[in-house]
Every structure is written in C-alpha cells, then in structure tokens.
Scaffold this motif. Structure first.
Motif, PDB file in Angstrom:
ATOM      1  N   LEU B 115      21.932  81.174  -3.409  1.00 23.58           N
ATOM      2  CA  LEU B 115      21.005  81.069  -2.289  1.00 23.58           C
ATOM      3  C   LEU B 115      20.820  82.415  -1.620  1.00 23.58           C
ATOM      4  CD1 LEU B 115      21.967  77.704  -0.657  1.00 23.58           C
ATOM      5  CD2 LEU B 115      19.919  78.257  -1.900  1.00 23.58           C
ATOM      6  N   MET B 116      21.914  83.180  -1.517  1.00 23.94           N
ATOM      7  CA  MET B 116      21.772  84.501  -0.924  1.00 23.94           C
ATOM      8  C   MET B 116      20.913  85.402  -1.792  1.00 23.94           C
ATOM      9  SD  MET B 116      24.706  86.502   1.004  1.00 23.94           S
ATOM     10  CE  MET B 116      24.246  87.737  -0.156  1.00 23.94           C
ATOM     11  N   ILE B 117      21.086  85.296  -3.115  1.00 20.66           N
ATOM     12  CA  ILE B 117      20.268  86.119  -3.995  1.00 20.66           C
ATOM     13  C   ILE B 117      18.806  85.715  -3.898  1.00 20.66           C
ATOM     14  CG2 ILE B 117      19.839  86.739  -6.381  1.00 20.66           C
ATOM     15  CD1 ILE B 117      22.678  86.456  -6.980  1.00 20.66           C
ATOM     16  N   LEU B 118      18.548  84.421  -3.755  1.00 17.62           N
ATOM     17  CA  LEU B 118      17.172  83.964  -3.671  1.00 17.62           C
ATOM     18  C   LEU B 118      16.492  84.472  -2.412  1.00 17.62           C
ATOM     19  CD1 LEU B 118      17.332  80.334  -4.948  1.00 17.62           C
ATOM     20  CD2 LEU B 118      15.895  82.127  -5.788  1.00 17.62           C
ATOM     21  N   MET B 119      17.237  84.577  -1.341  1.00 20.16           N
ATOM     22  CA  MET B 119      16.623  85.019  -0.099  1.00 20.16           C
ATOM     23  C   MET B 119      16.646  86.527   0.049  1.00 20.16           C
ATOM     24  SD  MET B 119      15.429  82.732   2.045  1.00 20.16           S
ATOM     25  CE  MET B 119      14.419  82.285   0.668  1.00 20.16           C
ATOM     26  N   PHE B 120      17.598  87.182  -0.583  1.00 22.40           N
ATOM     27  CA  PHE B 120      17.710  88.622  -0.435  1.00 22.40           C
ATOM     28  C   PHE B 120      18.137  89.212  -1.759  1.00 22.40           C
ATOM     29  CE2 PHE B 120      17.513  92.035   2.411  1.00 22.40           C
ATOM     30  CZ  PHE B 120      18.425  92.975   2.001  1.00 22.40           C
ATOM     31  N   PRO B 121      17.209  89.360  -2.692  1.00 25.13           N
ATOM     32  CA  PRO B 121      17.620  89.793  -4.029  1.00 25.13           C
ATOM     33  C   PRO B 121      17.678  91.293  -4.213  1.00 25.13           C
ATOM     34  CG  PRO B 121      15.326  89.214  -4.048  1.00 25.13           C
ATOM     35  CD  PRO B 121      15.793  89.005  -2.645  1.00 25.13           C
ATOM     36  N   TYR B 122      17.470  92.050  -3.151  1.00 24.38           N
ATOM     37  CA  TYR B 122      17.278  93.471  -3.356  1.00 24.38           C
ATOM     38  C   TYR B 122      18.576  94.214  -3.590  1.00 24.38           C
ATOM     39  CZ  TYR B 122      13.068  91.814  -1.152  1.00 24.38           C
ATOM     40  OH  TYR B 122      11.962  91.090  -0.846  1.00 24.38           O
ATOM     41  N   THR B 123      19.696  93.621  -3.228  1.00 23.94           N
ATOM     42  CA  THR B 123      20.946  94.352  -3.408  1.00 23.94           C
ATOM     43  C   THR B 123      21.716  93.869  -4.621  1.00 23.94           C
ATOM     44  OG1 THR B 123      22.063  92.783  -1.971  1.00 23.94           O
ATOM     45  CG2 THR B 123      21.209  94.789  -0.970  1.00 23.94           C
ATOM     46  N   HIS B 124      21.179  92.891  -5.334  1.00 22.96           N
ATOM     47  CA  HIS B 124      21.900  92.372  -6.495  1.00 22.96           C
ATOM     48  C   HIS B 124      21.738  93.337  -7.650  1.00 22.96           C
ATOM     49  CE1 HIS B 124      23.795  89.276  -8.790  1.00 22.96           C
ATOM     50  NE2 HIS B 124      22.852  89.319  -9.689  1.00 22.96           N
ATOM     51  N   GLN B 125      22.847  93.729  -8.240  1.00 23.32           N
ATOM     52  CA  GLN B 125      22.767  94.805  -9.215  1.00 23.32           C
ATOM     53  C   GLN B 125      22.537  94.315 -10.629  1.00 23.32           C
ATOM     54  OE1 GLN B 125      22.674  97.807  -8.357  1.00 23.32           O
ATOM     55  NE2 GLN B 125      23.216  97.507  -6.220  1.00 23.32           N
ATOM     56  N   ASP B 126      23.369  93.375 -11.047  1.00 20.59           N
ATOM     57  CA  ASP B 126      23.438  93.074 -12.463  1.00 20.59           C
ATOM     58  C   ASP B 126      22.753  91.752 -12.736  1.00 20.59           C
ATOM     59  OD1 ASP B 126      26.083  92.137 -14.699  1.00 20.59           O
ATOM     60  OD2 ASP B 126      24.074  92.902 -15.070  1.00 20.59           O
ATOM     61  N   TRP B 127      21.611  91.772 -13.440  1.00 17.07           N
ATOM     62  CA  TRP B 127      20.826  90.566 -13.635  1.00 17.07           C
ATOM     63  C   TRP B 127      20.992  89.966 -15.007  1.00 17.07           C
ATOM     64  CZ3 TRP B 127      17.781  88.394  -9.836  1.00 17.07           C
ATOM     65  CH2 TRP B 127      17.648  89.168  -8.690  1.00 17.07           C
ATOM     66  N   GLU B 128      21.905  90.466 -15.792  1.00 14.22           N
ATOM     67  CA  GLU B 128      22.059  89.951 -17.146  1.00 14.22           C
ATOM     68  C   GLU B 128      22.747  88.603 -17.136  1.00 14.22           C
ATOM     69  OE1 GLU B 128      20.612  92.625 -20.063  1.00 14.22           O
ATOM     70  OE2 GLU B 128      21.976  90.981 -20.436  1.00 14.22           O
ATOM     71  N   VAL B 129      22.282  87.722 -18.019  1.00 10.52           N
ATOM     72  CA  VAL B 129      22.978  86.453 -18.194  1.00 10.52           C
ATOM     73  C   VAL B 129      24.047  86.665 -19.245  1.00 10.52           C
ATOM     74  CG1 VAL B 129      22.740  84.071 -18.890  1.00 10.52           C
ATOM     75  CG2 VAL B 129      20.935  85.162 -17.629  1.00 10.52           C
ATOM     76  N   ARG B 130      25.253  86.421 -18.872  1.00  7.03           N
ATOM     77  CA  ARG B 130      26.338  86.720 -19.801  1.00  7.03           C
ATOM     78  C   ARG B 130      26.532  85.577 -20.782  1.00  7.03           C
ATOM     79  NH1 ARG B 130      27.867  89.600 -15.370  1.00  7.03           N
ATOM     80  NH2 ARG B 130      28.473  87.770 -14.182  1.00  7.03           N
ATOM     81  N   TYR B 131      26.934  85.934 -21.972  1.00  7.70           N
ATOM     82  CA  TYR B 131      27.145  84.943 -23.021  1.00  7.70           C
ATOM     83  C   TYR B 131      28.615  84.869 -23.379  1.00  7.70           C
ATOM     84  CZ  TYR B 131      22.233  84.419 -23.856  1.00  7.70           C
ATOM     85  OH  TYR B 131      20.916  84.131 -23.714  1.00  7.70           O
ATOM     86  N   HIS B 132      28.959  83.770 -23.994  1.00 12.16           N
ATOM     87  CA  HIS B 132      30.350  83.608 -24.433  1.00 12.16           C
ATOM     88  C   HIS B 132      30.298  82.999 -25.807  1.00 12.16           C
ATOM     89  CE1 HIS B 132      34.520  82.413 -24.435  1.00 12.16           C
ATOM     90  NE2 HIS B 132      34.173  81.175 -24.674  1.00 12.16           N
ATOM     91  N   ARG B 133      30.443  83.821 -26.832  1.00  9.09           N
ATOM     92  CA  ARG B 133      30.367  83.365 -28.208  1.00  9.09           C
ATOM     93  C   ARG B 133      29.066  82.641 -28.493  1.00  9.09           C
ATOM     94  NH1 ARG B 133      35.488  80.005 -28.568  1.00  9.09           N
ATOM     95  NH2 ARG B 133      36.998  81.375 -27.603  1.00  9.09           N
ATOM     96  N   ASP B 134      27.953  83.267 -28.197  1.00  8.09           N
ATOM     97  CA  ASP B 134      26.627  82.750 -28.509  1.00  8.09           C
ATOM     98  C   ASP B 134      26.167  81.614 -27.625  1.00  8.09           C
ATOM     99  OD1 ASP B 134      26.213  83.197 -32.084  1.00  8.09           O
ATOM    100  OD2 ASP B 134      25.811  84.443 -30.332  1.00  8.09           O
TER     101      ASP B 134
END
Lengths: 91, 306
Positions: B115-134
C-alpha cells in the motif's frame, strides 16, 4: 432501461457487457471468407508470411478473425437464439 | 466518517493466514493447527472456527438412537462429499485453484508495504520480481509480486465508500450500490480484455497471465479510495489534489512494474529488422495502460464528489 438518477458516467451492468460482447462476436462472425475478406486482402491464403518469429499485427488480426469464426460459429447460434427469446419475452 | 477506513483496516488482520512455519511455499493447512494452537476464541478466527474442521472425511457422530436417521445422515454426508468433489473438478477445469491461491498468499507486512508503494512509489528501488527455481515467489516473500488480495478488498471498500458518499448526497438507494459495483467490475473486465487483446496482437511473449493483469488493474481501486476519501473530507479541492497525486503515483507504479514484464531485456533475437518497432509497440502498450488509469479513476469517482 433508463437510469434512475442522473449519473454522468455510463452505468454498465454485466448484462450490457454481455450484450456488447455478443454483438461484437456476431460482427466478426458475419465476415465472409471468400466474398469479403479475400477482396480486401485479409484472406486466409494471404496470411502465410515469412517464417520469422514476428508475425506482425495484420497477420495476428487475420488469425484472430479466422479462429473466432471457426470456434464461435455453432455456439453463436445457440446464444443468439437464447438472446432473441429473452428479448421477446422481457423486452 | 471513519467507518469504511476502520473496515478496511479490520480486513487486513485477516491476512495473517498461517503460522510462520514455511514448509510449503503457499499455505500450510491451518484448519486443524489453528484450532489446536490458538484455541477457539481468537478474535481473528472466530468466523473460521466452527466450520474449519469439517474437512473431507468428517465422521458423523452416531448419537441418534434411530438407525434410520443414522443411515440417512451417512447417506447425506456421502452425497455431500460427492458433490464437493464434482464441484472441485468442474472448477479446476476452468481455472487452476493453485494459481489462484498463489495470489492470496499474503501477510500483513506485505500488504502494508504494498500500500505504501502504491501511494508513494518514488523511493522504491528494486522492482524485479524474484523467482525461486522457475516459479515466481509468493507475495509473502517478495514485495514486487502481484497479488489479488489488495484489489479484492479495495474493490469492496470502494463500493462501500461509494454507497456512503451517495448517502451523504442523499442519492442513495440499494440498487445504486449494485449498479456502482457492476460498473466498476465492467471497467476492470474491459481493461483486462483490451490489454490481453493488445498483448496478443503484438505477439508480446510475456509471462503475464490473466490473473496478473486483473491484479494490476485492480490496484487502481486503492487510488480511488484515497481520492474519494480526500474528496469527502476536504471538499472539491481536496478531491482534485488527491486525484492528481494518486494518478501520478499509480502511473509511475504501473510503468515501472509492467516495464519489467513487457519490455524484456535485449536478448539474442533482438538483432534484426524488427526490434525497434516491436520495442516501440511495447512501450506504447505500457504507456497506454498507465494513461488509462487516471481516466478510469476520474470517471468512476467524479460523480461521488460534487
């Protein structure tokens, strides 16, 4: 069916979405293969492009039209019949 | 005036679904564990208590003296089991329930951060979705993963807020609530269909499934709730300020999130004639999706705040 209050946005119901979808699919289904699509260069035989992995927008669209027509031909008969009966009964 | 806000906050503790022993990736079956560990009177589980241990093979207690009633009850329970199996089989033909469970594997920390990212996304650094064995990580373990819990809850809260706003303007009636709900739902369906159509037509091979698209479309409800609340509290000026703020935040969020998925990093098949046009189209899709959000937010909330 009129809205009871003066809302400025279009108030959709799920039924109007279904109606719009049925109309769109009907529109795609009436495009005849030989008489129309080939005349404007959208026929099936003209969609064999290069064999690269990038078919392009027009080829994808032609494939979509052809597959919608093939798949939805029979169910559309049933759905249209049901829709006609419902409209006659309930207006 | 605080009621829907409290209702929204009270929904979130229910997300603490499992004790933190993460043996399986998605869920532990907490039906018997919750009942044994935490006892019957836990405030968050009050509603889940009684109905949670009637899993598949519930043995009916033969306390009836009448053997006919016994036989009837056993027959009825076997019929109910058969019906349950049939329903599960039919449902799993249309959508895989496991995939759906992935989207609801959230916890409180994830919800708050998202929710914080949705309202204030400007300080979020890493936008990658991490995977775990595919397999993509569940939302519990990765903040960037899309989930369906927040969109669902935000949708319901938006409907309640809309009802309240219309009630304040003395325009409320119960069918207006249903109309509002179906209008919002139809807009989400239209947007998801448009995105699917454009992704198919431009042969964008991304791993965005339908549920992902529903999740990303549903995130705008959080912005809508914030906008309507500010409009109710602070009048028309507050509404426009909140509209501008949440539109910018949401557009930034959508562009950054979808950029990772739709615009792939340049791989080996990007040399050739096509890549720049394809790249352009993908950029257009991302930007068009982002621009679509404020339009829908304005369209669906402006009649609530006059």
């Amino acid at each position: 069916r009129m809205l009871p209050s003066r809302e400025e946005n279009m108030a959709f119901t799920l039924y109007s979405l279904i109606q719009a979808a049925i109309l769109c699919v009907n529109a795609v289904a009436v495009l005849h293969e030989e008489r129309f699509l080939s005349k404007i260069g959208w026929g099936v035989d003209q969609s064999v492009g290069g064999f690269g992995d990038e078919p392009g927008v027009k080829v994808q669209l032609m494939n979509l039209v052809r597959s919608v027509r093939t798949v939805m031909r029979v169910p559309l008969i049933a759905v249209n019949a049901v829709c006609i009966v419902l409209l006659l009964l309930f207006g | 005036m605080d009621l829907p806000h409290q209702g929204y906050r009270a929904n979130k503790p229910r997300a603490r679904a499992a004790p933190p022993t993460a043996d399986s990736i998605l869920f532990d079956d907490t039906s018997s564990a919750a009942l044994n560990n935490q006892g019957y009177y836990t405030p968050a589980y009050n509603m889940a208590g009684p109905s949670n241990d009637m899993q598949g093979g519930a043995v009916p207690n033969n306390v009836f003296a009448d053997p006919m009633a016994n036989a009837a009850m056993m027959y009825g329970s076997s019929i109910a089991n058969q019906g349950k199996d049939m329903v599960n089989k039919e449902i799993s033909r249309f959508m895989s329930v496991n995939k759906l469970k992935y989207f609801f594997a959230v916890d409180t920390r994830y919800v708050l951060k998202k929710l914080m990212i949705l309202m204030f996304p400007y300080t979020h650094q890493d936008w990658e979705v991490r995977y775990h064995r595919d397999a993509p990580l569940t939302p519990r373990q990765d903040v960037n993963a899309p989930d369906l819990y927040i969109p669902t809850m935000a949708f319901i809260t938006y409907i309640l807020l809309a009802g309240m706003a219309l009630g304040i303007q003395k325009r409320f009636s119960p069918e207006v609530l249903g109309l509002c709900a179906s209008t919002a739902l139809v807009w989400v369906i239209i947007e998801v269909l448009l995105m699917l159509l454009s992704l198919y037509l431009l042969t964008v091979h991304s791993d965005l499934s339908t549920f992902d698209l529903i999740a990303y479309s549903g995130y705008k409800y959080v912005g809508m709730i914030f906008t309507v609340l500010c409009g109710l509290l602070f009048g028309s000026d507050g509404y426009y300020v909140a509209l501008a703020w949440s539109s910018c935040a949401l557009m930034f969020f959508i562009v950054r999130s979808l950029k990772m998925k739709i615009l792939p990093s340049l791989s080996s098949d990007s040399i050739g004639t096509g890549p720049s046009a394809k790249h352009q189209f993908r950029l257009y899709i991302t930007v068009a999706t982002a621009l679509f959000q404020p339009i829908v937010i304005y369209w669906l909330t402006s009649h609530l705040v006059r």
